[in-house]
Write a protein that holds these residues in place. Structure first.
Motif, short mmCIF file in Angstrom:
data_model
loop_
_atom_site.label_atom_id
_atom_site.label_comp_id
_atom_site.label_asym_id
_atom_site.label_seq_id
_atom_site.Cartn_x
_atom_site.Cartn_y
_atom_site.Cartn_z
N ALA A 106 39.42 32.84 30.79
CA ALA A 106 40.59 33.71 30.70
C ALA A 106 41.03 34.11 32.10
O ALA A 106 40.21 34.54 32.92
CB ALA A 106 40.28 34.94 29.87
N ALA A 107 42.32 33.94 32.37
CA ALA A 107 42.85 34.25 33.69
C ALA A 107 44.00 35.23 33.55
O ALA A 107 44.93 35.02 32.76
CB ALA A 107 43.34 32.97 34.37
N ASN A 108 43.92 36.32 34.31
CA ASN A 108 45.00 37.30 34.34
C ASN A 108 45.90 36.97 35.52
O ASN A 108 45.56 37.25 36.67
CB ASN A 108 44.42 38.72 34.49
N ARG A 109 47.05 36.39 35.22
CA ARG A 109 47.97 35.94 36.29
C ARG A 109 48.92 37.02 36.76
O ARG A 109 49.67 36.80 37.71
CB ARG A 109 48.80 34.76 35.77
N THR A 110 48.94 38.18 36.10
CA THR A 110 49.89 39.22 36.46
C THR A 110 49.57 39.79 37.83
O THR A 110 48.42 39.78 38.28
CB THR A 110 49.88 40.35 35.42
#
Length: 224
Positions: free
Chosen positions: A219-223
């Motif tokens: 899971a990657a949080n790109r924000t």
């Protein structure tokens, strides 16, 4: 089916295995996975260089993170002595690892970790504890944060005489229920799930003592 295996006996098993350096049927001494290695190599410099390893076991993933320049909080229910011995004189990166003896569900996530790893530990927890832990991790995450999870679902355990076993209070995920929870908790993240069959053999009988579907979550949080 016999009565549930107590969590205390599970803790005693892993404490003994790690202290003795035994490579159990689940391969506790295994190297980091190729998927994790690929993720680690792809992480940008903007990602905060602090990581959390929940259920560090033999310490392999915590060490990989420390070698990559992360300061690592390494949490496990077993005593810290085996990991501290492994780190003693290991290199300049060893001081970056801070072992803590704590149950995963009792660890409070109250800071931003650039990377969180939870390998082969979450399925032992009750589902509400898994949800609370991951929800807290997401709530405290910032941009460029990554979570790497390996969780067993659809578990079948058998004793040497073929009796079905279960661990006291474990989540009991099916692939479908785990996917639903993960997609809900990580709804605003870039989410990749991999599924693979997994089996472990009893060295005494040569028969499968553990079968499951392993879910690997990246899971990657790109924000920003």
């Amino acid at each position: 089916m016999t009565g549930p295996v107590s969590r205390a006996s599970v803790r005693a098993f892993y404490t003994d295995a790690i202290q003795r350096g035994r490579n159990t049927a689940e391969n506790l001494q295994a190297a980091t996975s190729e998927r994790f290695n690929t993720l680690l190599e792809s992480i940008a410099e903007a990602t905060p260089r602090v990581a959390l390893d929940l259920g560090y076991g033999a310490g392999t993933y915590a060490i990989a993170l420390a070698r990559a320049g992360f300061r690592v909080v390494a949490v496990d229910q077993i005593p810290c002595d085996p990991l501290l011995r492994r780190l003693n004189g290991a290199g300049d990166w060893a001081h970056r690892i801070e072992p803590r003896q704590c149950l995963a569900e009792d660890f409070t996530i109250d800071q931003k970790f650039g990377v969180i790893v939870a390998k082969d530990v979450l399925h032992y927890l009750a589902r509400p504890s898994v949800e609370a832990l991951l929800t807290s991790a997401v709530a405290h995450a910032g941009g460029g944060n990554y979570h790497y999870l390996e969780v067993f679902t659809a578990i079948t355990r058998r004793s040497a005489d073929g009796q079905l076993l279960r661990i006291e209070g474990e989540a009991g995920y099916t692939p479908e229920s785990f996917r639903r929870d993960i997609e809900r908790i990580y709804k605003d993240w870039d989410l990749t799930l991999f599924w693979s069959k997994h089996a472990e053999q009893d060295s005494r009988t040569g028969l499968n003592c553990f079968e499951a579907i392993r879910a690997t979550v990246i899971a990657a949080n790109r924000t920003a």
